[in-house]
Design a protein around this motif. Structure first.
Motif, PDB file in Angstrom:
ATOM      1  N   TRP A   1       0.519  -1.057   0.026  1.00  0.00           N
ATOM      2  CA  TRP A   1      -0.325  -0.010   0.098  1.00  0.00           C
ATOM      3  C   TRP A   1       0.820   1.356   0.101  1.00  0.00           C
ATOM      4  O   TRP A   1       1.032   2.354  -0.804  1.00  0.00           O
ATOM      5  N   GLN A   2       1.910   1.571   0.520  1.00  0.00           N
ATOM      6  CA  GLN A   2       2.374   2.203   1.063  1.00  0.00           C
ATOM      7  C   GLN A   2       3.270   2.668  -0.484  1.00  0.00           C
ATOM      8  O   GLN A   2       4.170   3.898  -0.771  1.00  0.00           O
ATOM      9  N   LEU A   3       3.902   1.806  -1.501  1.00  0.00           N
ATOM     10  CA  LEU A   3       4.838   1.448  -2.186  1.00  0.00           C
ATOM     11  C   LEU A   3       4.065   2.495  -3.565  1.00  0.00           C
ATOM     12  O   LEU A   3       4.161   3.155  -4.269  1.00  0.00           O
ATOM     13  N   ARG A   4       2.786   1.591  -3.633  1.00  0.00           N
ATOM     14  CA  ARG A   4       1.425   2.396  -4.218  1.00  0.00           C
ATOM     15  C   ARG A   4       1.146   4.301  -4.076  1.00  0.00           C
ATOM     16  O   ARG A   4       1.313   3.983  -5.237  1.00  0.00           O
ATOM     17  N   ALA A   5       1.026   3.752  -2.688  1.00  0.00           N
ATOM     18  CA  ALA A   5       1.015   5.769  -2.037  1.00  0.00           C
ATOM     19  C   ALA A   5       1.972   6.485  -3.318  1.00  0.00           C
ATOM     20  O   ALA A   5       1.637   6.964  -3.433  1.00  0.00           O
ATOM     21  N   LYS A   6       3.127   6.181  -2.561  1.00  0.00           N
ATOM     22  CA  LYS A   6       4.868   6.497  -2.987  1.00  0.00           C
ATOM     23  C   LYS A   6       4.724   7.042  -4.882  1.00  0.00           C
ATOM     24  O   LYS A   6       4.880   7.794  -5.369  1.00  0.00           O
ATOM     25  N   ARG A   7       3.961   5.256  -5.183  1.00  0.00           N
ATOM     26  CA  ARG A   7       4.162   5.623  -6.757  1.00  0.00           C
ATOM     27  C   ARG A   7       4.105   6.800  -7.338  1.00  0.00           C
ATOM     28  O   ARG A   7       3.653   7.794  -8.555  1.00  0.00           O
ATOM     29  N   ARG A   8       2.332   6.715  -7.015  1.00  0.00           N
ATOM     30  CA  ARG A   8       1.126   7.434  -6.870  1.00  0.00           C
ATOM     31  C   ARG A   8       1.319   8.905  -6.859  1.00  0.00           C
ATOM     32  O   ARG A   8       1.641  10.315  -8.083  1.00  0.00           O
ATOM     33  N   GLU A   9       2.633   9.158  -5.864  1.00  0.00           N
ATOM     34  CA  GLU A   9       2.895  10.526  -5.587  1.00  0.00           C
ATOM     35  C   GLU A   9       3.873  11.128  -6.367  1.00  0.00           C
ATOM     36  O   GLU A   9       3.990  12.425  -6.869  1.00  0.00           O
ATOM     37  N   ILE A  10       4.816  10.311  -6.675  1.00  0.00           N
ATOM     38  CA  ILE A  10       6.151  10.276  -7.672  1.00  0.00           C
ATOM     39  C   ILE A  10       5.551  11.023  -9.151  1.00  0.00           C
ATOM     40  O   ILE A  10       5.611  11.766  -9.566  1.00  0.00           O
ATOM     41  N   LEU A  11       4.423   9.950  -9.653  1.00  0.00           N
ATOM     42  CA  LEU A  11       4.105  10.175 -11.305  1.00  0.00           C
ATOM     43  C   LEU A  11       3.178  11.341 -11.034  1.00  0.00           C
ATOM     44  O   LEU A  11       3.292  12.122 -12.576  1.00  0.00           O
ATOM     45  N   ARG A  12       2.077  11.592  -9.843  1.00  0.00           N
ATOM     46  CA  ARG A  12       1.533  13.254  -9.685  1.00  0.00           C
ATOM     47  C   ARG A  12       2.892  14.475 -10.261  1.00  0.00           C
ATOM     48  O   ARG A  12       2.191  15.255 -10.528  1.00  0.00           O
ATOM     49  N   ASN A  13       4.003  14.392  -9.246  1.00  0.00           N
ATOM     50  CA  ASN A  13       4.931  15.210  -9.386  1.00  0.00           C
ATOM     51  C   ASN A  13       5.782  15.366 -10.289  1.00  0.00           C
ATOM     52  O   ASN A  13       5.864  16.531 -10.822  1.00  0.00           O
ATOM     53  N   LEU A  14       5.558  14.761 -11.384  1.00  0.00           N
ATOM     54  CA  LEU A  14       6.456  14.679 -12.905  1.00  0.00           C
ATOM     55  C   LEU A  14       5.396  15.150 -13.517  1.00  0.00           C
ATOM     56  O   LEU A  14       5.621  16.228 -14.246  1.00  0.00           O
ATOM     57  N   LEU A  15       4.144  14.370 -13.633  1.00  0.00           N
ATOM     58  CA  LEU A  15       2.649  15.026 -14.428  1.00  0.00           C
ATOM     59  C   LEU A  15       2.714  16.601 -13.791  1.00  0.00           C
ATOM     60  O   LEU A  15       3.302  17.520 -15.369  1.00  0.00           O
ATOM     61  N   ASN A  16       3.180  16.820 -12.906  1.00  0.00           N
ATOM     62  CA  ASN A  16       2.911  18.870 -12.901  1.00  0.00           C
ATOM     63  C   ASN A  16       4.184  19.221 -12.936  1.00  0.00           C
ATOM     64  O   ASN A  16       4.101  20.705 -13.647  1.00  0.00           O
ATOM     65  N   GLU A  17       4.990  18.776 -12.809  1.00  0.00           N
ATOM     66  CA  GLU A  17       6.670  19.312 -13.371  1.00  0.00           C
ATOM     67  C   GLU A  17       6.766  19.030 -14.997  1.00  0.00           C
ATOM     68  O   GLU A  17       6.951  20.193 -15.668  1.00  0.00           O
ATOM     69  N   THR A  18       5.940  18.875 -15.600  1.00  0.00           N
ATOM     70  CA  THR A  18       6.024  18.062 -16.712  1.00  0.00           C
ATOM     71  C   THR A  18       5.114  19.458 -17.491  1.00  0.00           C
ATOM     72  O   THR A  18       5.340  20.161 -18.551  1.00  0.00           O
ATOM     73  N   ASP A  19       3.822  19.297 -16.814  1.00  0.00           N
ATOM     74  CA  ASP A  19       2.882  20.912 -17.132  1.00  0.00           C
ATOM     75  C   ASP A  19       3.148  21.886 -17.144  1.00  0.00           C
ATOM     76  O   ASP A  19       3.206  22.832 -18.003  1.00  0.00           O
ATOM     77  N   SER A  20       4.493  22.673 -16.199  1.00  0.00           N
ATOM     78  CA  SER A  20       4.386  23.171 -16.090  1.00  0.00           C
ATOM     79  C   SER A  20       5.860  23.817 -16.729  1.00  0.00           C
ATOM     80  O   SER A  20       5.742  25.288 -17.151  1.00  0.00           O
TER      81      SER A  20
END
Length: 57
Positions: free
Chosen positions: A35-54
């Motif tokens: 559960w913790q690994l999946r949550a961390k993966r989602r957070e990393i992907l969300r951050n990468l997506l935000n960086e790419t958009d910005s």
């Protein structure tokens, strides 16, 4: 080790609490880790997506 019945298997020669408790705690820790690994993966992907958009703005 041989058991004469299913009840003997689940009783574990008087050590059932220790044996099944150990299995239970281990299963709980494995599920929590997944559960913790999946949550961390989602957070990393969300951050990468935000960086790419910005960067495209």
């Amino acid at each position: 080790m041989q058991w004469l019945s299913v009840e003997d298997f689940f009783h574990m020669g008087g050590y059932a609490f220790y044996v099944w408790g150990s299995f239970g705690i281990t299963a709980l820790v494995v599920v929590a880790e997944i559960w913790q690994l999946r949550a961390k993966r989602r957070e990393i992907l969300r951050n990468l997506l935000n960086e790419t958009d910005s960067q495209h703005d």
